[in-house]
Design an enzyme around this catalytic site. Structure first.
Site, PDB file in Angstrom:
ATOM      1  N   CYS A   1       0.825  -1.211   0.000  1.00 12.12           N
ATOM      2  CA  CYS A   1       0.000   0.000   0.000  1.00 12.12           C
ATOM      3  C   CYS A   1       0.864   1.268   0.000  1.00 12.12           C
ATOM      4  O   CYS A   1       1.480   1.568  -1.015  1.00 12.12           O
ATOM      5  CB  CYS A   1      -0.997  -0.033   1.158  1.00 12.12           C
ATOM      6  SG  CYS A   1      -2.375   1.137   0.920  1.00 12.12           S
TER       7      CYS A   1
ATOM      8  N   GLU B   1      -2.028  -8.611   4.454  1.00 11.69           N
ATOM      9  CA  GLU B   1      -2.038  -8.995   5.883  1.00 11.69           C
ATOM     10  C   GLU B   1      -3.444  -9.020   6.463  1.00 11.69           C
ATOM     11  O   GLU B   1      -3.658  -9.556   7.555  1.00 11.69           O
ATOM     12  CB  GLU B   1      -1.140  -8.061   6.696  1.00 11.69           C
ATOM     13  CG  GLU B   1      -1.728  -6.724   7.081  1.00 11.69           C
ATOM     14  CD  GLU B   1      -1.759  -5.684   5.973  1.00 11.69           C
ATOM     15  OE1 GLU B   1      -2.250  -4.571   6.205  1.00 11.69           O
ATOM     16  OE2 GLU B   1      -1.262  -6.004   4.851  1.00 11.69           O
TER      17      GLU B   1
ATOM     18  N   HIS C   1      -3.812  -4.805   0.969  1.00 13.22           N
ATOM     19  CA  HIS C   1      -3.281  -5.223   2.263  1.00 13.22           C
ATOM     20  C   HIS C   1      -3.399  -6.744   2.436  1.00 13.22           C
ATOM     21  O   HIS C   1      -4.360  -7.239   3.020  1.00 13.22           O
ATOM     22  CB  HIS C   1      -4.035  -4.517   3.396  1.00 13.22           C
ATOM     23  CG  HIS C   1      -3.662  -3.090   3.558  1.00 13.22           C
ATOM     24  ND1 HIS C   1      -2.708  -2.660   4.454  1.00 13.22           N
ATOM     25  CD2 HIS C   1      -4.093  -1.972   2.912  1.00 13.22           C
ATOM     26  CE1 HIS C   1      -2.572  -1.355   4.367  1.00 13.22           C
ATOM     27  NE2 HIS C   1      -3.403  -0.914   3.443  1.00 13.22           N
TER      28      HIS C   1
END
Length: 245
Positions: free
Chosen positions: A113, A210, A208
């Site tokens: 990002c 994660e 993202h």
């Protein structure tokens, strides 16, 4: 031996836990957990003197530049748009130095990002300071949208099919930095992933990972970092042929 993956962190003037409210270097747990799920060892890299970045990177097998606040427009020669957030100069200085050190040393690099935007800026590119439709309507909630890989790229090899990704951003890559090509797009044409075409393993993603269940992007980084540590000094990295973006 599991490769050591450094992850850059936020630096906040106030963070609360228990009875405490103190300045803190912090990182959402999704980042280290994703590194661990992919088979790596995670270590946090809070902002430090930029001159120390090269020394830090030499101790790592791989590097992740995490998401966060907007990159200061002066970094790419632009005037700030009113919708651009306040600068995080200490993070910009530190993470640009980390990126430069990783590029110089050939350390595998995944930029997430804000990290992808900063990678593009480090290589002389520019950013779109505001776009609509890539941030969820509710503040603090991640949206989701599909991204389409470019066949033959590193990202396209790791994730060959169109897939939905967790996302929260209002800025994006505009002019590509030197040596970068696009390796994934959103449906509206927004650049969603970039990478270098030479032998260095460098990938940036606008979303993202994660925050999702798909571990393939991080696994690709950990695999590259593992090859970097093979006995005999062989990197094990295959060069990608040049491709037009």
């Amino acid at each position: 031996m599991k490769p050591l993956i450094g992850v850059s962190t936020y630096l906040e003037t106030s963070a609360k836990w228990g009875v405490w409210d103190l300045p803190a270097a912090l990182l959402p747990t999704g980042y280290p957990r994703l590194v661990q799920r992919a088979g790596g060892l995670a270590v946090m890299l809070p902002p430090d003197e930029p001159a120390t970045a090269a020394s830090v990177v030499t101790r790592l097998d791989g590097l992740v530049i995490a998401g966060g606040p907007d990159v200061e427009p002066v970094r790419y020669g632009a005037e700030p748009d009113p919708r651009t957030g306040p600068p995080a100069r200490e993070r910009d200085d530190w993470e640009l130095a980390l990126i430069e050190a990783a590029l110089a040393s050939g350390t595998p690099l995944l930029a997430i990002c804000r990290g992808m935007q900063l990678l593009n800026v480090a290589l002389g590119g520019t950013l779109i300071q505001h776009l609509e439709g890539h941030t969820a309507a509710t503040v603090g909630v991640f949206g989701e949208h599909p991204v389409k890989p470019v066949p033959g790229t590193r990202y396209g090899t790791a994730v060959p099919e169109e897939s939905a990704v967790p996302s929260s951003h209002h800025q994006a890559v505009d002019r590509l930095g030197k040596g970068l090509i696009v390796s994934a797009y959103a449906g509206d044409g927004t650049v969603e992933a970039v990478e270098l075409t030479d032998e260095r393993w460098v990938l940036g993603v606008q979303w993202h990972p994660e925050m999702g269940e798909d571990v393939r992007v991080m696994t690709a980084l950990v695999t590259a970092a593992t090859r970097e540590t093979l006995p005999g000094g062989s990197s094990g990295l295959s060069a990608c042929p040049s491709r037009s973006g």
